[in-house]
Design a protein around this motif. Structure first.
Motif, PDB file in Angstrom:
ATOM      1  N   ARG A   1       0.814  -1.221   0.000  1.00  0.00           N
ATOM      2  CA  ARG A   1       0.000   0.000   0.000  1.00  0.00           C
ATOM      3  C   ARG A   1       0.844   1.267   0.000  1.00  0.00           C
ATOM      4  N   ARG A   2       2.106   1.134   0.430  1.00  0.00           N
ATOM      5  CA  ARG A   2       2.971   2.316   0.538  1.00  0.00           C
ATOM      6  C   ARG A   2       4.353   2.026  -0.048  1.00  0.00           C
TER       7      ARG A   2
ATOM      8  N   SER B   1       1.652   6.862  -0.762  1.00  0.00           N
ATOM      9  CA  SER B   1       0.626   5.830  -0.921  1.00  0.00           C
ATOM     10  C   SER B   1       0.606   5.389  -2.381  1.00  0.00           C
TER      11      SER B   1
ATOM     12  N   SER C   1      -5.384  -0.514  -6.436  1.00  0.00           N
ATOM     13  CA  SER C   1      -5.155  -1.931  -6.182  1.00  0.00           C
ATOM     14  C   SER C   1      -5.011  -2.710  -7.489  1.00  0.00           C
TER      15      SER C   1
ATOM     16  N   ARG D   1      -1.338   0.890 -10.271  1.00  0.00           N
ATOM     17  CA  ARG D   1      -0.088   0.867  -9.493  1.00  0.00           C
ATOM     18  C   ARG D   1       1.074   1.396 -10.337  1.00  0.00           C
TER      19      ARG D   1
END
Length: 149
Positions: free
Chosen positions: A20-21, A39, A43, A48
């Motif tokens: 997530r990070r 961040s 998803s 990404r």
């Protein structure tokens, strides 16, 4: 140049696909200039990669990564250094010292240097190399093909 290290707590995240990070580090002349935690947000794979591109990432240092995301990163011009484990700080220092990739930072069970450039090509016994189910555990080479007789 910006590098990104996906994190879970203070360690390299074991799977980039679920991270997530990231720790985002700006490097100039082999020295850290700026560091921040960002961040990833999305998803889904394309989101990404888009986030990494928006952050200016040129190198992604990560644990495991799916083939799809690896390919998408490469297509976006992001170099991936996969199968890395350790604290994010020690991995960053190893990168700056030119020690990545290196066996002392490989994830357990990593087969770097064999098959598909360390990505576990699935060529082990019974795997079928993606062309079917492969052999059953109890079936050996001698008995293979005898059922046709």
């Amino acid at each position: 140049m910006h590098i990104a290290i996906p994190i879970w707590e203070d360690r390299v995240s074991p799977l980039f696909d679920a991270a997530r990070r990231v720790v985002l580090v700006e490097i100039e002349e082999s020295r850290e200039v700026k560091r921040s935690e960002e961040s990833i947000g999305a998803s889904y794979p394309a989101g990404r990669v888009r986030r990494l591109v928006d952050l200016g990432v040129k190198i992604l240092i990560c644990g495991a990564i799916s083939r799809r995301l690896d390919f998408m990163c490469a297509s976006a011009g992001i170099q991936v250094i996969p199968w890395v484990t350790g604290s994010s700080e020690s991995i960053l220092q190893a990168f700056l010292a030119g020690k990545l990739p290196g066996p002392e930072y490989d994830m357990p069970g990593c087969c770097r240097g064999r098959g598909r450039a360390g990505r576990g090509a699935g060529r082990g016994e019974g795997r079928g190399e993606g062309r079917g189910r492969g052999r059953e555990k109890n079936q050996n080479r001698e008995s293979r093909g005898k059922e046709k007789l």
